[in-house]
Design a protein around this motif. Structure first.
Motif, PDB file in Angstrom:
ATOM      1  N   PRO A 172     -18.122  41.731 -49.290  1.00 19.42           N
ATOM      2  CA  PRO A 172     -17.372  40.663 -49.963  1.00 19.42           C
ATOM      3  C   PRO A 172     -16.066  40.367 -49.235  1.00 19.42           C
ATOM      4  O   PRO A 172     -15.531  41.213 -48.506  1.00 19.42           O
ATOM      5  N   MET A 173     -15.563  39.162 -49.420  1.00 18.45           N
ATOM      6  CA  MET A 173     -14.269  38.811 -48.842  1.00 18.45           C
ATOM      7  C   MET A 173     -13.175  39.641 -49.504  1.00 18.45           C
ATOM      8  O   MET A 173     -13.260  39.953 -50.690  1.00 18.45           O
ATOM      9  N   ASP A 174     -12.155  39.985 -48.734  1.00 14.45           N
ATOM     10  CA  ASP A 174     -11.017  40.697 -49.309  1.00 14.45           C
ATOM     11  C   ASP A 174      -9.758  39.850 -49.153  1.00 14.45           C
ATOM     12  O   ASP A 174      -9.787  38.742 -48.614  1.00 14.45           O
ATOM     13  N   THR A 175      -8.657  40.367 -49.641  1.00 17.66           N
ATOM     14  CA  THR A 175      -7.403  39.605 -49.632  1.00 17.66           C
ATOM     15  C   THR A 175      -6.978  39.237 -48.227  1.00 17.66           C
ATOM     16  O   THR A 175      -6.525  38.114 -47.970  1.00 17.66           O
ATOM     17  N   TRP A 176      -7.118  40.170 -47.286  1.00 19.34           N
ATOM     18  CA  TRP A 176      -6.684  39.904 -45.914  1.00 19.34           C
ATOM     19  C   TRP A 176      -7.467  38.746 -45.313  1.00 19.34           C
ATOM     20  O   TRP A 176      -6.900  37.850 -44.679  1.00 19.34           O
ATOM     21  N   GLU A 177      -8.779  38.773 -45.502  1.00 15.79           N
ATOM     22  CA  GLU A 177      -9.616  37.713 -44.936  1.00 15.79           C
ATOM     23  C   GLU A 177      -9.319  36.372 -45.592  1.00 15.79           C
ATOM     24  O   GLU A 177      -9.163  35.348 -44.916  1.00 15.79           O
ATOM     25  N   LEU A 178      -9.231  36.353 -46.911  1.00 18.06           N
ATOM     26  CA  LEU A 178      -8.992  35.099 -47.621  1.00 18.06           C
ATOM     27  C   LEU A 178      -7.613  34.523 -47.312  1.00 18.06           C
ATOM     28  O   LEU A 178      -7.436  33.302 -47.297  1.00 18.06           O
ATOM     29  N   SER A 179      -6.648  35.380 -47.055  1.00 17.41           N
ATOM     30  CA  SER A 179      -5.295  34.894 -46.762  1.00 17.41           C
ATOM     31  C   SER A 179      -5.263  34.026 -45.511  1.00 17.41           C
ATOM     32  O   SER A 179      -4.394  33.154 -45.372  1.00 17.41           O
TER      33      SER A 179
END
Length: 243
Positions: free
Chosen positions: A122-129
């Motif tokens: 799943p996407m995490d905060t770092w990737e989505l940022s």
């Protein structure tokens, strides 16, 4: 690399490397010596950077080149004193830092997850940022806890008034800035489907942002609409075909 040649490298030339290594940013954090650990941690960021490159961001090969340049610099300035090395996370074992950076560069170059592996994490905060570079500035500065759009001078201002203030302060750069803001509004609506998700991400996990007097679910459509309206009213046509 000689120290004399290394002095020509500027801080901003390693910005991509800092983005990749951002999970290890901070005085108390270090990149693990164990490659399996940092591969696990950086998987989603590399995936996100590859996705972003399709949209025009840095190509992963540029980031790996920055890491190798940083490794050369560190060997020329082993005390880490070079200005370009500032805020670049080191390895847990300090003297292994250049080697670890080069290993990570190789990992970036050779990253090739199969479709099942690619989609399983799943996407995490770092990737989505990575998808919200403008919001990371706009939302905290204008709508965060101490943002200018909700400051003492504007404590009665609505979200719409705060957005209009941002647009006014952006003018006349609007044709270059606002389309990307509109895109981030729609990305937010595409990725986060509830107010709870949006609030957790934009107000806490990723940035200290806010949405003024509106819920995020209403704020983002409003922000996008006001930007588009301004572009149509004040900057149209932005392009015309040549005869």
């Amino acid at each position: 690399m000689t120290p004399t040649h290394g002095k020509e490298v500027e801080y901003w030339q390693l910005a991509g490397a800092r983005t990749l290594l951002s999970p290890y940013e901070g005085w108390s954090k270090r990149i693990p010596d164990n490659a399996a650990e940092w591969r696990e941690r950086l998987f989603t960021l590399v995936r996100g950077l590859r996705t972003a490159s399709v949209d025009g961001a840095r190509h992963p090969a540029e980031i790996s080149a920055e890491l190798r340049l940083a490794a050369d610099l560190f060997e020329a300035f082993p005390d880490g004193s070079h200005k370009a090395l500032k805020n670049l996370p080191r390895a847990a074992t300090e003297e292994r830092t250049p080697g670890v950076w080069r290993e990570i560069a190789d990992y970036v170059d050779n990253w090739g997850a199969d479709l099942e592996t690619f989609c399983a994490r799943p996407m995490d905060t770092w990737e989505l940022s990575l998808r919200f570079p403008r919001f990371s500035q706009i939302l905290p500065i204008y709508f965060g806890q101490d943002g200018v759009a909700i400051s003492d001078d504007m404590h009665d201002a609505t979200s719409e008034e705060g957005i209009r203030m941002y647009i006014e302060e952006t003018h006349p750069r609007c044709p270059w800035d606002l389309p990307s803001v509109v895109a981030e509004c729609h990305q937010a609506m595409a990725v986060f489907h509830t107010e709870h998700q949006m609030d957790r991400f934009f107000s806490s996990a990723a940035m200290a942002g806010g949405s003024g007097t509106e819920d995020f679910t209403d704020f983002f459509p409003l922000f996008a609409r006001l930007c588009v309206e301004h572009l149509r009213e004040s900057h149209s046509p932005l392009w015309e075909p040549r005869a």
